[in-house]
Design a protein around this motif. Structure first.
Motif, PDB file in Angstrom:
ATOM      1  N   ALA A 112       0.860  -0.980   0.043  1.00 30.92           N
ATOM      2  CA  ALA A 112      -0.271   0.162  -0.070  1.00 30.92           C
ATOM      3  C   ALA A 112       0.943   1.181  -0.058  1.00 30.92           C
ATOM      4  O   ALA A 112       0.591   2.257  -0.637  1.00 30.92           O
ATOM      5  CB  ALA A 112      -0.849   0.037   1.106  1.00 30.92           C
ATOM      6  N   GLU A 113       2.008   1.127   0.440  1.00 25.22           N
ATOM      7  CA  GLU A 113       3.073   2.364   0.658  1.00 25.22           C
ATOM      8  C   GLU A 113       3.255   2.870  -0.823  1.00 25.22           C
ATOM      9  O   GLU A 113       3.701   3.993  -0.849  1.00 25.22           O
ATOM     10  CB  GLU A 113       4.418   2.218   1.308  1.00 25.22           C
ATOM     11  N   LYS A 114       3.367   1.952  -1.654  1.00 24.13           N
ATOM     12  CA  LYS A 114       3.670   2.148  -2.963  1.00 24.13           C
ATOM     13  C   LYS A 114       2.621   3.167  -3.727  1.00 24.13           C
ATOM     14  O   LYS A 114       2.936   3.668  -4.743  1.00 24.13           O
ATOM     15  CB  LYS A 114       4.224   1.091  -3.850  1.00 24.13           C
ATOM     16  N   ILE A 115       1.221   3.199  -3.336  1.00 28.77           N
ATOM     17  CA  ILE A 115       0.253   3.658  -3.797  1.00 28.77           C
ATOM     18  C   ILE A 115       0.156   5.001  -3.670  1.00 28.77           C
ATOM     19  O   ILE A 115       0.325   5.479  -2.578  1.00 28.77           O
ATOM     20  CB  ILE A 115      -0.936   2.940  -3.612  1.00 28.77           C
ATOM     21  N   ARG A 116       0.274   5.963  -4.665  1.00 27.06           N
ATOM     22  CA  ARG A 116       0.201   7.377  -4.735  1.00 27.06           C
ATOM     23  C   ARG A 116      -1.369   7.803  -4.350  1.00 27.06           C
ATOM     24  O   ARG A 116      -1.625   9.056  -3.653  1.00 27.06           O
ATOM     25  CB  ARG A 116       0.740   8.154  -5.759  1.00 27.06           C
ATOM     26  N   SER A 117      -2.070   7.098  -5.045  1.00 25.22           N
ATOM     27  CA  SER A 117      -3.802   7.810  -4.859  1.00 25.22           C
ATOM     28  C   SER A 117      -4.130   7.640  -3.587  1.00 25.22           C
ATOM     29  O   SER A 117      -4.200   6.580  -2.838  1.00 25.22           O
ATOM     30  CB  SER A 117      -4.694   6.850  -5.652  1.00 25.22           C
ATOM     31  N   ARG A 118      -4.808   8.767  -3.092  1.00 23.11           N
ATOM     32  CA  ARG A 118      -5.069   8.967  -1.460  1.00 23.11           C
ATOM     33  C   ARG A 118      -6.181   7.992  -1.461  1.00 23.11           C
ATOM     34  O   ARG A 118      -6.508   7.496  -0.408  1.00 23.11           O
ATOM     35  CB  ARG A 118      -5.294  10.391  -1.287  1.00 23.11           C
ATOM     36  N   ALA A 119      -7.243   8.043  -2.369  1.00 19.57           N
ATOM     37  CA  ALA A 119      -8.434   7.186  -2.183  1.00 19.57           C
ATOM     38  C   ALA A 119      -8.314   5.884  -2.272  1.00 19.57           C
ATOM     39  O   ALA A 119      -8.846   4.951  -1.396  1.00 19.57           O
ATOM     40  CB  ALA A 119      -9.439   7.594  -3.334  1.00 19.57           C
ATOM     41  N   ILE A 120      -7.402   5.293  -2.866  1.00 20.06           N
ATOM     42  CA  ILE A 120      -7.229   3.911  -3.140  1.00 20.06           C
ATOM     43  C   ILE A 120      -6.446   3.315  -1.835  1.00 20.06           C
ATOM     44  O   ILE A 120      -6.696   2.367  -1.037  1.00 20.06           O
ATOM     45  CB  ILE A 120      -6.200   3.462  -4.385  1.00 20.06           C
TER      46      ILE A 120
END
Length: 138
Positions: A112-120
């Motif tokens: 999850a740390e790699k995800i930039r989209s705040r919503a995701i």
């Protein structure tokens, strides 16, 4: 060409399949071969095929399926290594959720740390929290 490679996979002639990877033309055909290998449990070989897919979106989708297959086998380290190659956030989200499903919460957070989209990212965090609360019978 693809049908003969699928036949080789079904016959367990994986060495021959790997020799023919360079002859496979087109991302869709590479996807078919990679997913056939996943279906038969040849995950390392499927990874080699998937890495030849040029379309990043399709490659990420196939890599996600391979990572999830590794999670189902209990090989979390391999799944995490594959997730490092994925850029499509929805594919990362599905890997993180699968990790949470098998109670590998730290690994799920790492993905999850790699995800930039705040919503995701928020959706994944809520998913993990709910899994933990279920485990604690809240």
């Amino acid at each position: 060409m693809v049908s003969e490679i699928i036949k080789l996979i079904e016959e367990g002639k994986i060495e021959e399949v790997l020799k023919k990877i360079d002859e496979i033309k087109g991302d869709a055909n590479l996807e078919i071969v990679a997913l056939s290998l996943v279906e038969k449990g040849y995950l390392d070989e499927a990874l080699k095929v998937a890495e030849n897919i040029k379309s990043s979106g399709l490659r990420d989708e196939v890599l996600r399926k391979i990572a999830i297959a590794y999670i189902e086998k209990g090989d979390i380290e391999k799944a995490l290594a594959i997730s490092e190659k994925i850029r499509t956030e929805t594919d990362l989200e599905k890997i993180a959720m699968k990790l949470a499903d098998v109670k590998k919460y730290r690994a799920a957070l790492k993905v999850a740390e790699k995800i930039r989209s705040r919503a995701i990212k928020e959706e994944i965090l809520m998913y993990i929290i709910n899994k933990l609360l279920d485990e604690l019978n809240y």
